[in-house]
Design an enzyme around this catalytic site. Structure first.
Site, PDB file in Angstrom:
ATOM      1  N   GLU A 166       0.839  -1.206   0.000  1.00 38.15           N
ATOM      2  CA  GLU A 166       0.000   0.000   0.000  1.00 38.15           C
ATOM      3  C   GLU A 166       0.879   1.265   0.000  1.00 38.15           C
ATOM      4  O   GLU A 166       0.691   2.175   0.797  1.00 38.15           O
ATOM      5  CB  GLU A 166      -0.975  -0.009   1.182  1.00 38.15           C
ATOM      6  CG  GLU A 166      -2.344   0.472   0.764  1.00 38.15           C
ATOM      7  CD  GLU A 166      -3.427   0.361   1.834  1.00 38.15           C
ATOM      8  OE1 GLU A 166      -4.427   1.055   1.658  1.00 38.15           O
ATOM      9  OE2 GLU A 166      -3.271  -0.385   2.818  1.00 38.15           O
ATOM     10  N   ASP A 182       0.828  -8.250   3.122  1.00 39.89           N
ATOM     11  CA  ASP A 182      -0.478  -8.040   3.726  1.00 39.89           C
ATOM     12  C   ASP A 182      -1.453  -8.932   2.961  1.00 39.89           C
ATOM     13  O   ASP A 182      -1.895  -8.584   1.867  1.00 39.89           O
ATOM     14  CB  ASP A 182      -0.867  -6.557   3.622  1.00 39.89           C
ATOM     15  CG  ASP A 182      -2.270  -6.284   4.152  1.00 39.89           C
ATOM     16  OD1 ASP A 182      -2.913  -7.226   4.667  1.00 39.89           O
ATOM     17  OD2 ASP A 182      -2.725  -5.125   4.034  1.00 39.89           O
ATOM     18  N   TYR A 225       0.112  -7.947  -1.854  1.00 41.53           N
ATOM     19  CA  TYR A 225      -0.935  -7.176  -1.184  1.00 41.53           C
ATOM     20  C   TYR A 225      -2.271  -7.707  -1.691  1.00 41.53           C
ATOM     21  O   TYR A 225      -2.732  -7.359  -2.775  1.00 41.53           O
ATOM     22  CB  TYR A 225      -0.779  -5.683  -1.477  1.00 41.53           C
ATOM     23  CG  TYR A 225      -1.878  -4.825  -0.910  1.00 41.53           C
ATOM     24  CD1 TYR A 225      -2.311  -4.991   0.408  1.00 41.53           C
ATOM     25  CD2 TYR A 225      -2.491  -3.832  -1.670  1.00 41.53           C
ATOM     26  CE1 TYR A 225      -3.324  -4.199   0.928  1.00 41.53           C
ATOM     27  CE2 TYR A 225      -3.494  -3.037  -1.156  1.00 41.53           C
ATOM     28  CZ  TYR A 225      -3.904  -3.227   0.146  1.00 41.53           C
ATOM     29  OH  TYR A 225      -4.910  -2.449   0.666  1.00 41.53           O
ATOM     30  N   HIS A 260      -1.229  -1.098  10.330  1.00 39.61           N
ATOM     31  CA  HIS A 260      -0.440  -2.329  10.369  1.00 39.61           C
ATOM     32  C   HIS A 260       0.908  -2.035  11.029  1.00 39.61           C
ATOM     33  O   HIS A 260       1.386  -0.897  10.986  1.00 39.61           O
ATOM     34  CB  HIS A 260      -0.157  -2.858   8.964  1.00 39.61           C
ATOM     35  CG  HIS A 260      -1.365  -3.269   8.194  1.00 39.61           C
ATOM     36  ND1 HIS A 260      -1.692  -4.579   7.968  1.00 39.61           N
ATOM     37  CD2 HIS A 260      -2.323  -2.525   7.571  1.00 39.61           C
ATOM     38  CE1 HIS A 260      -2.797  -4.646   7.234  1.00 39.61           C
ATOM     39  NE2 HIS A 260      -3.197  -3.410   6.983  1.00 39.61           N
TER      40      HIS A 260
END
Length: 268
Positions: A37, A155, A111, A259
């Site tokens: 991200e 992630d 991701y 996170h």
């Protein structure tokens, strides 16, 4: 024997949180940092700032405003060519590199789509995209066979185990811990014969989180976390794992991501 420290972190905007990388490097001393991200097109990536932290080798795959992945390394690397464009969306959710270490090491930074709020494929296109992404990744691993000298991390937006969430019972109907997602992630893990580096050290009976929502007034007191960030290693590397760390303190940094950085250490 030298060690290799690899960190994964959903930074939630690399330009906004570039100063926090200094704290990460101070606390974890990584050799490789994998970001998700990044929310940054390639031409605007802050290469100079990252190089100043001691990471001369970088691979980035980003876009404006959302998604984006990057690998920052003290070790020379080469971008893997020919990896899939997942769901044919071109949305910068995967970056594969090969690290120049003895024997070579493939590193896959993912991701996975978050999936929206409604865990229903028919009613929620975002959830359908998530399941399709996981199915493609699983088929890709099945076609390649068990992973060898490889690390798969990022992630993954799924907390698979009972103690990967603050309340298994209350989270069963919440996107990230629904049975269909947990089953899909397990299928992907099995397809590559991947070994969970964090649970190698932290028993499944213990709570383990890497994400705490921005919605909580006091994230630490509420402690309603989820383990959405993962590091998997191929079976031939499982015996070389020498440590792991979840940098919980990072959730309390100024302008923190929701996170926190996660690290695995292995002997080369």
């Amino acid at each position: 024997m030298p060690t290799l420290r690899i960190v994964t972190w959903n930074i939630n905007s690399v330009r906004l949180r570039l100063p926090l990388l200094t704290d990460l490097v101070r606390d974890l001393a990584p050799d490789v940092i994998c970001l998700q991200e990044t929310k940054c097109p390639d031409e605007l990536f802050p290469h100079e700032g990252v190089a100043g932290l001691g990471f001369p080798y970088r691979a980035v795959r980003g876009m404006k405003g959302y998604n984006g992945v990057a690998v920052l390394s003290r070790i020379p690397l080469a971008i893997r060519e020919g990896d899939p464009d997942w769901c044919e969306k071109g949305d910068c959710r995967h970056l594969g590199v090969t690290l120049d270490v003895p024997g070579g090491l493939d590193l896959h930074n993912f991701y996975v789509p978050a999936g929206g709020d409604v865990p229903d494929r028919a009613a929620n296109p975002k959830f359908a995209h998530k399941l399709d992404f996981l199915a493609e990744a699983t088929a890709w691993n099945q076609a390649r066979g068990p992973a060898r000298r490889a690390v798969m991390l990022g992630d993954l937006n799924i907390a698979p185990l009972e103690h990967d969430v603050w309340s298994h019972r209350q989270m069963l109907g919440v996107v990230s811990h629904t049975p269909v997602e947990v089953e899909a992630l397990a299928s992907w893990q099995q397809a590559g014969a991947w070994h969970d580096a964090l649970r190698h050290f932290v028993p499944p009976s213990e709570k383990l989180y890497t994400w705490w929502s921005y919605r909580a007034k006091d994230w630490a007191a509420a402690n309603r976390g989820r383990r959405l960030d993962h590091i998997w290693v191929s079976q031939d590397l499982a015996g070389s794992l020498s440590g792991c760390d979840v940098l919980r303190a990072a959730r309390g940094w100024a302008q923190a991501s929701d996170h926190v950085p996660v690290m695995a250490e292995m002997k080369l």
